[in-house]
Motif scaffolding. Structure first.
Motif, PDB file in Angstrom:
ATOM      1  N   THR A 301     -51.425  23.699   4.003  1.00  0.00           N
ATOM      2  CA  THR A 301     -52.531  23.319   3.315  1.00  0.00           C
ATOM      3  C   THR A 301     -52.430  21.886   3.138  1.00  0.00           C
ATOM      4  N   TYR A 302     -51.268  21.556   2.659  1.00  0.00           N
ATOM      5  CA  TYR A 302     -50.914  20.013   2.268  1.00  0.00           C
ATOM      6  C   TYR A 302     -50.814  19.043   3.385  1.00  0.00           C
ATOM      7  N   TYR A 303     -50.185  19.663   4.332  1.00  0.00           N
ATOM      8  CA  TYR A 303     -49.923  18.616   5.695  1.00  0.00           C
ATOM      9  C   TYR A 303     -51.193  18.295   6.501  1.00  0.00           C
ATOM     10  N   PHE A 304     -52.040  19.342   6.791  1.00  0.00           N
ATOM     11  CA  PHE A 304     -53.297  19.410   7.531  1.00  0.00           C
ATOM     12  C   PHE A 304     -54.124  18.459   6.581  1.00  0.00           C
ATOM     13  N   PHE A 305     -54.282  18.427   5.398  1.00  0.00           N
ATOM     14  CA  PHE A 305     -55.066  17.665   4.563  1.00  0.00           C
ATOM     15  C   PHE A 305     -54.476  16.104   4.768  1.00  0.00           C
ATOM     16  N   LEU A 306     -53.169  15.953   4.919  1.00  0.00           N
ATOM     17  CA  LEU A 306     -52.666  14.709   4.851  1.00  0.00           C
ATOM     18  C   LEU A 306     -52.959  14.110   6.511  1.00  0.00           C
ATOM     19  N   TYR A 307     -52.922  14.983   7.363  1.00  0.00           N
ATOM     20  CA  TYR A 307     -53.136  14.661   8.614  1.00  0.00           C
ATOM     21  C   TYR A 307     -54.728  13.996   8.762  1.00  0.00           C
ATOM     22  N   LEU A 308     -55.553  14.760   7.847  1.00  0.00           N
ATOM     23  CA  LEU A 308     -56.806  14.005   8.038  1.00  0.00           C
ATOM     24  C   LEU A 308     -56.965  12.893   7.286  1.00  0.00           C
ATOM     25  N   THR A 309     -56.099  12.521   6.260  1.00  0.00           N
ATOM     26  CA  THR A 309     -56.298  11.354   5.622  1.00  0.00           C
ATOM     27  C   THR A 309     -55.698  10.290   6.638  1.00  0.00           C
ATOM     28  N   PHE A 310     -54.840  10.387   7.262  1.00  0.00           N
ATOM     29  CA  PHE A 310     -54.358   9.684   8.371  1.00  0.00           C
ATOM     30  C   PHE A 310     -55.088   9.481   9.599  1.00  0.00           C
ATOM     31  N   CYS A 311     -56.294  10.227   9.762  1.00  0.00           N
ATOM     32  CA  CYS A 311     -57.464  10.029  10.623  1.00  0.00           C
ATOM     33  C   CYS A 311     -58.392   9.191  10.069  1.00  0.00           C
ATOM     34  N   SER A 312     -58.117   8.721   9.028  1.00  0.00           N
ATOM     35  CA  SER A 312     -59.474   7.684   8.446  1.00  0.00           C
ATOM     36  C   SER A 312     -60.275   8.518   7.812  1.00  0.00           C
ATOM     37  N   HIS A 313     -60.128   9.924   7.368  1.00  0.00           N
ATOM     38  CA  HIS A 313     -61.038  10.478   6.678  1.00  0.00           C
ATOM     39  C   HIS A 313     -60.894  10.303   5.253  1.00  0.00           C
ATOM     40  N   SER A 314     -62.015  10.286   4.382  1.00  0.00           N
ATOM     41  CA  SER A 314     -61.895  10.190   2.764  1.00  0.00           C
ATOM     42  C   SER A 314     -61.094  11.552   2.192  1.00  0.00           C
ATOM     43  N   LEU A 316     -62.610  13.596   0.147  1.00  0.00           N
ATOM     44  CA  LEU A 316     -63.721  14.447   0.314  1.00  0.00           C
ATOM     45  C   LEU A 316     -64.175  15.017   1.514  1.00  0.00           C
ATOM     46  N   GLY A 317     -64.027  13.876   2.630  1.00  0.00           N
ATOM     47  CA  GLY A 317     -64.419  14.251   4.021  1.00  0.00           C
ATOM     48  C   GLY A 317     -63.269  15.415   4.596  1.00  0.00           C
ATOM     49  N   ALA A 318     -61.899  15.033   3.997  1.00  0.00           N
ATOM     50  CA  ALA A 318     -60.787  16.065   4.414  1.00  0.00           C
ATOM     51  C   ALA A 318     -61.036  17.309   3.748  1.00  0.00           C
ATOM     52  N   ALA A 319     -61.376  17.396   2.307  1.00  0.00           N
ATOM     53  CA  ALA A 319     -61.569  18.645   1.786  1.00  0.00           C
ATOM     54  C   ALA A 319     -62.435  19.526   2.601  1.00  0.00           C
ATOM     55  N   ILE A 320     -63.552  18.925   2.947  1.00  0.00           N
ATOM     56  CA  ILE A 320     -64.667  19.582   3.940  1.00  0.00           C
ATOM     57  C   ILE A 320     -64.412  20.099   5.083  1.00  0.00           C
ATOM     58  N   LEU A 321     -63.697  19.167   5.711  1.00  0.00           N
ATOM     59  CA  LEU A 321     -62.859  19.696   7.155  1.00  0.00           C
ATOM     60  C   LEU A 321     -62.023  20.783   7.140  1.00  0.00           C
ATOM     61  N   MET A 322     -61.386  20.865   5.792  1.00  0.00           N
ATOM     62  CA  MET A 322     -60.435  22.016   5.567  1.00  0.00           C
ATOM     63  C   MET A 322     -61.063  23.520   5.470  1.00  0.00           C
ATOM     64  N   LEU A 323     -62.435  23.532   5.273  1.00  0.00           N
ATOM     65  CA  LEU A 323     -63.087  24.714   4.880  1.00  0.00           C
ATOM     66  C   LEU A 323     -63.000  25.822   5.889  1.00  0.00           C
ATOM     67  N   PRO A 324     -62.964  25.265   7.341  1.00  0.00           N
ATOM     68  CA  PRO A 324     -63.089  26.439   8.153  1.00  0.00           C
ATOM     69  C   PRO A 324     -61.675  27.307   7.903  1.00  0.00           C
ATOM     70  N   ALA A 325     -60.538  26.740   7.595  1.00  0.00           N
ATOM     71  CA  ALA A 325     -59.224  27.675   7.388  1.00  0.00           C
ATOM     72  C   ALA A 325     -59.287  28.373   5.953  1.00  0.00           C
ATOM     73  N   THR A 326     -59.944  27.754   4.635  1.00  0.00           N
ATOM     74  CA  THR A 326     -60.064  28.529   3.605  1.00  0.00           C
ATOM     75  C   THR A 326     -61.058  29.363   3.717  1.00  0.00           C
ATOM     76  N   LEU A 327     -62.099  29.201   4.322  1.00  0.00           N
ATOM     77  CA  LEU A 327     -63.153  30.247   4.397  1.00  0.00           C
ATOM     78  C   LEU A 327     -62.942  31.375   5.239  1.00  0.00           C
ATOM     79  N   THR A 328     -61.973  31.314   6.415  1.00  0.00           N
ATOM     80  CA  THR A 328     -61.601  32.402   6.851  1.00  0.00           C
ATOM     81  C   THR A 328     -60.580  33.212   6.548  1.00  0.00           C
ATOM     82  N   PHE A 329     -59.731  32.679   5.708  1.00  0.00           N
ATOM     83  CA  PHE A 329     -58.613  33.271   5.132  1.00  0.00           C
ATOM     84  C   PHE A 329     -59.076  34.523   4.309  1.00  0.00           C
TER      85      PHE A 329
END
Length: 531
Positions: A301-314, A316-329
């Motif tokens: 949960t924490y490190y994939f969010f951090l990975y997305l921020t290192f990929c230059s996502h904001s 909010l953008g990182a939180a949105i991209l995390m939705l596939p995992a949190t919505l399938t859980f």
């Protein structure tokens, strides 16, 4: 115990309106706990800036919460057994709500750290008592269904928490993170006061208190406190070789050994954790798998969010991209819970779930800063499904593997090790990430000179700094981060593999519903037609 005439033979409450209110309140408790756990991660930089906090102080805003949440759960279980579940649940929610006010009005970082500690005490209580109350009010075969329902709300808290935290950082002020808890806490407390009650005890409260193993509770709590302090502080506040880390770690380990001896030779029949809770391979596997599942879940949960921020996502953008995992859980957990409740079998669910995790985490280990969004989403779908399928079975495994009267403490053990897993996850993943970062950085510094040197201890907070660096230096550090993330995923994949192997050795015992005693069914739902 109050039942309608048509259901007089059942030891469990009638599923009327008040029963549904209690289930809803339990769901809300899970929602607010997961919301508050995740929302601070995206708002902490803004809070640290506002309160002029050091990096260490900012770290303890999160660490103190996890520390308190993990330490108090067995104490809640002991007190709830001596008194009653409703009183303890109301106290836990009260602690959480009061601490939320303190957090929102904090004038300095030390105030906030103290308030977050109190908040952790409240959250630890709600986490423990949700499953304990479910054990009281639902038959064994129906518990997976209700656990799946509360899991849906936990996942909803993760989704909303990530999005709300990112939105609050960008569009409003940080105290709102804590004020939003109050409109949720107050109605929940009213719901429990109205609908959840405890029947008359066959013995006095004082007799129950005297029979309680307070010595064992104090020893195990103090031991866990030492170990968790070391895990939370190691590498983040002090080096692992520091006496301030080794001393509490060693003392905590010795304390747990002393606790085992105390329970066996002194507490004996009154022990809070009697040896029979650990005499069954399936029960022990349930505790270990709950620990491993929690470590992997919170790391991902924490490190994939951090990975997305290192990929230059904001944020909010990182939180949105995390939705596939949190919505399938949640749906995967709910479906697995329904199947487990119908078949009373969980081994296959664990095998499938952890196999998904091994595959998904192996895929994450191959991601880099140039990986496509489609690949990221696909892997998140696999990982989210892998987290959901075995999520419910850990409690059900522990309960079916022990006697009816021991289900209460088996449930408390699962709840405690799940919270402890969060702290272990923080310690293992941060140490792995920083050590890999420093090793790669030292190798580079031997060959070239960098305009800015970012050590591993500051790597996780360096995403904003990268935007100010020249293109070549920023690109180097992003690549460094990708290699460090890959090492984290390899370690987590290995832990998932251990859980997968364990799942091959568990068995599907046929559960037997016995008539609960006063110790195992204490909380009941008040009938509308109570005499």
């Amino acid at each position: 115990m109050d039942h309608t005439a048509s259901d007089a033979s059942s030891p469990y409450p009638v599923k009327d309106f008040r029963f549904r209110v209690v289930i809803l309140c339990l769901c809300i408790c899970c929602f607010i706990a997961s919301l508050d756990t995740i929302i601070l991660s995206s708002t902490l930089p803004a809070i640290a800036t506002s309160l002029q906090a050091t990096t260490t102080d900012a770290y303890w805003c999160s660490a103190s919460f996890l520390f308190a949440q993990s330490v108090v759960q067995l104490i809640y279980a002991v007190v709830a057994r001596a008194l009653n579940r409703r009183t303890c649940m109301l106290a836990a929610i009260g602690f959480f709500g009061f601490a939320s006010i303190l957090c929102a009005t904090a004038r300095n970082i030390h105030w906030l750290i103290a308030a977050r500690t109190i908040q952790g005490v409240g959250t630890g209580g709600t986490n423990a008592l949700v499953q304990l109350i479910l054990t009281d009010i639902a038959p064994l075969a129906e518990r997976p269904k209700y656990t799946g329902l509360v899991t849906l709300f936990s996942a909803l808290g993760l989704v909303i928490g990530g999005l709300c935290g990112a939105a609050i950082v960008q569009h409003t002020t940080w105290p709102l993170v804590f004020w939003i808890n109050l409109p949720i806490c107050v109605p929940t407390m009213i719901g429990f006061v109205w609908c959840l009650d405890a029947p008359k005890r066959q013995s006095s409260v004082w007799t129950a208190i005297k029979k309680t193993d307070w010595g064992g509770g104090i020893i195990v709590t103090g031991s866990l406190a030492g170990i968790l302090f070391a895990l939370n502080s190691g590498n983040a506040v002090y080096p692992w070789t520091s006496g301030r880390i080794l001393s509490p770690l060693i003392c905590g380990g010795l304390g747990l050994l002393g606790f085992v001896a105390y329970e066996r030779f002194i507490a004996k029949e009154d022990a809070i954790l009697p040896g029979r809770l650990f005499s069954n391979v399936t029960a022990v596997s349930a505790y270990i798998m709950a620990l491993l599942h929690s470590i992997i879940l919170w790391t991902a949960t924490y490190y994939f969010f951090l990975y997305l921020t290192f990929c230059s996502h904001s944020y909010l953008g990182a939180a949105i991209l995390m939705l596939p995992a949190t919505l399938t859980f949640p749906p995967s957990a709910a479906i697995a819970g329904h199947i487990i409740g119908r078949t009373l079998k969980y081994q296959l669910a664990n095998i499938i779930g952890f196999a998904f995790l091994v595959g998904g985490l192996s895929g994450l280990a191959n991601l880099n800063e140039f990986s496509s969004v489609g690949l990221q989403i696909g892997l998140l779908l696999i990982v989210g499904t892998g987290f959901g399928i075995p999520f419910i079975s850990k409690v059900f495994m522990a309960q079916t593997a022990v006697a009816e009267d021991d289900q209460y403490m088996a449930t408390a053990i699962v709840s405690t090790v799940t919270s402890v897993g969060e702290c272990f996850g923080v310690a293992i993943s941060s140490t792995t990430f920083q050590n890999k970062w420093n090793a790669l950085l030292d190798k580079e510094l031997k060959q070239t000179v960098l305009s800015v040197v970012i050590k591993g201890s500051g790597a996780e907070r360096s995403t904003a700094l990268l935007a100010t660096l020249d293109k070549e230096t920023a690109s180097f550090y992003r690549h460094l981060a990708m290699q460090s993330f890959q090492t984290v995923w390899i370690v987590m994949g290995s832990l998932a593999g251990v859980a997968l192997v364990l799942s091959l050795f568990i068995r599907d015992p046929k559960p037997k519903e016995a008539t609960p005693t006063e110790s195992s069914v204490e909380a009941i739902i008040l009938d509308k037609e109570k005499a």
